[in-house]
Design a protein around this motif. Structure first.
Motif, PDB file in Angstrom:
ATOM      1  N   GLY A 168       5.929  -7.695   2.669  1.00 22.98           N
ATOM      2  CA  GLY A 168       4.833  -8.413   2.724  1.00 22.98           C
ATOM      3  C   GLY A 168       3.799  -8.413   2.070  1.00 22.98           C
ATOM      4  N   LYS A 169       2.505  -9.304   2.062  1.00 23.44           N
ATOM      5  CA  LYS A 169       1.169  -9.146   1.385  1.00 23.44           C
ATOM      6  C   LYS A 169       0.978  -8.152   1.953  1.00 23.44           C
ATOM      7  CE  LYS A 169      -2.911 -11.349   0.447  1.00 23.44           C
ATOM      8  NZ  LYS A 169      -3.079 -12.654   0.244  1.00 23.44           N
ATOM      9  N   GLY A 170      -0.004  -6.863   1.251  1.00 29.26           N
ATOM     10  CA  GLY A 170      -0.282  -5.754   1.232  1.00 29.26           C
ATOM     11  C   GLY A 170       0.282  -4.828   1.898  1.00 29.26           C
ATOM     12  N   ALA A 171       1.503  -4.557   1.760  1.00 27.10           N
ATOM     13  CA  ALA A 171       2.229  -3.350   2.559  1.00 27.10           C
ATOM     14  C   ALA A 171       2.604  -2.228   1.097  1.00 27.10           C
ATOM     15  CB  ALA A 171       3.888  -3.986   2.474  1.00 27.10           C
ATOM     16  N   ALA A 172       2.332  -3.217   0.227  1.00 24.18           N
ATOM     17  CA  ALA A 172       3.220  -1.961  -1.476  1.00 24.18           C
ATOM     18  C   ALA A 172       2.183  -1.115  -1.679  1.00 24.18           C
ATOM     19  CB  ALA A 172       2.548  -2.587  -2.578  1.00 24.18           C
ATOM     20  N   GLY A 173       0.907  -1.162  -0.453  1.00 27.40           N
ATOM     21  CA  GLY A 173      -0.469  -0.055  -1.024  1.00 27.40           C
ATOM     22  C   GLY A 173       0.086   1.231  -0.029  1.00 27.40           C
ATOM     23  N   TYR A 174       0.939   0.988   1.120  1.00 25.40           N
ATOM     24  CA  TYR A 174       0.883   1.549   2.455  1.00 25.40           C
ATOM     25  C   TYR A 174       2.302   2.725   1.746  1.00 25.40           C
ATOM     26  CZ  TYR A 174      -2.175  -0.795   5.081  1.00 25.40           C
ATOM     27  OH  TYR A 174      -3.081  -0.955   5.684  1.00 25.40           O
ATOM     28  N   VAL A 175       2.751   2.443   0.498  1.00 23.03           N
ATOM     29  CA  VAL A 175       3.591   4.085  -0.074  1.00 23.03           C
ATOM     30  C   VAL A 175       2.870   5.099  -0.231  1.00 23.03           C
ATOM     31  CG1 VAL A 175       5.423   5.147  -1.524  1.00 23.03           C
ATOM     32  CG2 VAL A 175       5.672   1.352  -0.580  1.00 23.03           C
ATOM     33  N   GLY A 196      -3.673   2.636   3.029  1.00 22.20           N
ATOM     34  CA  GLY A 196      -3.265   1.698   1.881  1.00 22.20           C
ATOM     35  C   GLY A 196      -3.605   1.590   0.305  1.00 22.20           C
ATOM     36  N   THR A 197      -3.719   2.661  -0.052  1.00 19.04           N
ATOM     37  CA  THR A 197      -3.949   3.257  -1.722  1.00 19.04           C
ATOM     38  C   THR A 197      -4.317   4.336  -1.770  1.00 19.04           C
ATOM     39  OG1 THR A 197      -5.908   2.349  -3.144  1.00 19.04           O
ATOM     40  CG2 THR A 197      -6.623   3.412  -0.588  1.00 19.04           C
TER      41      THR A 197
END
Length: 535
Positions: free
Chosen positions: A209-216, A221-222
């Protein structure tokens, strides 16, 4: 002059003739001649209820429509509700329907969750997990193909240089392969192959979903460069002393000044990417894939068991599988099967069993014969997992992994030896294991004391409110994935706060979720309807 006639009993106008001498609007008096610029006169329609003398008799021919001055027949008049709307205007002006996004979220970070449990699958969105795995495996295989292409010249040169009699010896071929990997291009291929997992893990998480990539990268979230700097201040000195002591105690290292500057440059430039890529793969993507399944507790067992079979099969094809790797894979699978039930949703316990599983897989993948060496590398993976949980991100773990690899490979490259010819941090004695455990524990304690305000819990990505409400409702009902009393109390308090917010919201859809997930309105049921009678 205008007039307004009386109305009949039903309220319809024009029930009587106009008064004597009255002239309707737009008509000319008797005997008046219209001016030349005036439009052609149309016969005025007779009102309903006019005398029979002015009405058309039934069966009489319909008079021809009046023609305009240029000879074209006048268009027939249509009621207003049948007339088409003007060009470009909507026939019925109304608010446009809400636009549904192309990709509904599958797992967005809910507030107040640890790193391992940041991405919990939403209802009926678990199929997106397969897409994330496909993306991650695609990036991994692509990186390995690129790495093999870079290593291919060195591999061919090493194999061609072997005599024909040595090609039949598996050990001689293995030594030649490791020697080729220790060359600058071989090391570059290995590092690039694992560095591909940095974008691989990020793109795979973006499928949720939108915004989930940064939580890796972290619970914020960044990627937090401030956490990198603060952890490097304490981890780098500890590992410089630790690796220096281990190299001094290792008698197999030949301390001759014969630097391989190409290898030194490759190590300094690409080893940080390789170490960070491994962290994104093991402590990032794999950790969140295991920690997100807090309800379906058999999923981690299936994931770790499948990965263990793949690791053993890969090493078996190379002739490097042994008893220590088998034991490590079995223990990792057992931890993944028992851990979710013992942890019961507690963040620290969840981080421990995930650290054991991923650490043992990480140690077995290196392919060492001695069990002490496999256990030592597994301790490195476990320490990185605990640092990830403590700091809420991969920054400190990446610093530790980078310091460990760089301090090993640079001294060996300065002596002209291959980075794979001697591995002092994974020695075959228990003294190296004890020194490594002490150094790792000291590094974790230093980060714990120097970064007390590091964010360890998620705040929540935009659009995670439906997941937050669902989690609060499960906690209020005492769901199986939230068994601790403290967690239930927090969930019940959140549910009550969400209910008060919905009651005080100004808009009708506030706190009700996206419009495409809004419940369908239902008519109230009366007592007769509930009893089966209509009326």
């Amino acid at each position: 002059m205008s007039w307004s006639g009386p109305q009949d009993a039903q309220g319809r106008p024009g029930a009587a003739m106009p008064p004597q001498g009255a002239v309707p609007d737009g008509a000319l008096p008797d005997g008046a001649v219209p001016p030349p610029w005036a439009p052609p006169q149309q016969p005025a329609p007779q009102p309903w209820g006019a005398p029979a003398s002015v009405q058309q008799h039934w069966g009489a021919p319909t008079p021809a429509p009046a023609t305009q001055s240029w000879g074209a027949p006048a268009p027939a008049q249509q009621p207003a509700w049948q007339q088409p709307a003007p060009w470009g205007a909507a026939p019925f002006p109304a608010a446009p329907p809400p636009k549904k996004p192309a990709l509904l979220p599958a797992a967005l970070p809910v507030g107040d969750r640890a790193y391992a449990e940041a991405l919990v699958p939403l209802e009926r969105r678990a199929g997106r997990w397969g897409l994330a795995w496909a993306i991650a495996l695609g990036f991994f295989l692509g990186g390995q193909v690129v790495g093999a292409a870079l290593m291919l010249p060195a591999l061919l040169g090493a194999i061609v240089s072997l005599p024909l009699s040595a090609m039949q010896d598996p050990q001689a071929v293995t030594d030649a392969v490791f020697e080729a990997i220790g060359t600058p291009f071989g090391m570059l291929g290995v590092n690039i192959g694992w560095a591909a997992m940095i974008p691989g893990a990020i793109v795979a998480a973006a499928a949720f979903g939108k915004g989930a990539a940064g939580y890796v990268s972290s619970v914020a979230g960044t990627w937090r460069w401030s956490a990198v700097g603060r952890s490097a201040l304490v981890v780098v000195p500890i590992f410089a002393v630790y690796i220096g002591l281990t190299l001094a105690l290792d008698g197999t290292v030949e301390w001759t000044w014969d630097p391989n500057w190409g290898l030194v440059a490759v190590v300094l430039l690409t080893t940080p990417l390789q170490a960070t890529g491994e962290e994104f793969a093991f402590r990032g993507f794999l950790t969140q894939m295991l920690g997100g399944w807090v309800r379906q507790r058999w999923v981690p067992l299936a994931i770790v068991g499948s990965l263990g079979i793949v690791v053993l099969g890969f090493l078996g094809l190379q002739g490097g599988a042994n008893a220590s790797m088998l034991v490590a894979v079995l223990v990792a699978t057992a931890a993944a099967g028992i851990g979710p039930w013992v942890a019961a949703g507690r963040p620290l316990a969840t981080a421990v069993w995930i650290g054991i599983s991923t650490g043992l897989l990480f140690g077995s993948l290196h392919g060492h014969d001695a069990f002490s060496a496999t256990l030592q590398l597994s301790l490195v993976g476990f320490a990185c997992s605990m640092l990830t949980h403590r700091t809420g991100g991969l920054e400190a773990a990446s610093v530790l992994h980078t310091a460990n690899n760089v301090f090993i490979m640079v001294p060996l490259a300065l002596t002209g030896q291959s980075a794979f010819s001697a591995q002092p941090v994974a020695g075959e004695d228990w003294l190296s294991l004890g020194i490594a455990a002490a150094a790792l524990g000291l590094a974790y304690l230093a980060v714990h004391l120097t970064m007390p305000r590091a964010q360890r819990r998620t705040v929540g990505a935009p659009g995670a409110e439906p997941a937050r409400a669902a989690a609060a409702a499960r906690a209020a009902r005492g769901s199986r994935d939230l068994l601790t009393p403290a967690t239930r109390r927090r969930g019940a308090a959140r549910a009550r706060a969400a209910g008060r917010a919905r009651g005080a919201a100004p808009g009708p859809r506030a706190a009700a979720g996206p419009p495409w997930r809004a419940p369908r309105p239902r008519a109230p049921r009366t007592r007769d309807a509930r009893c089966g009678r209509r009326g």
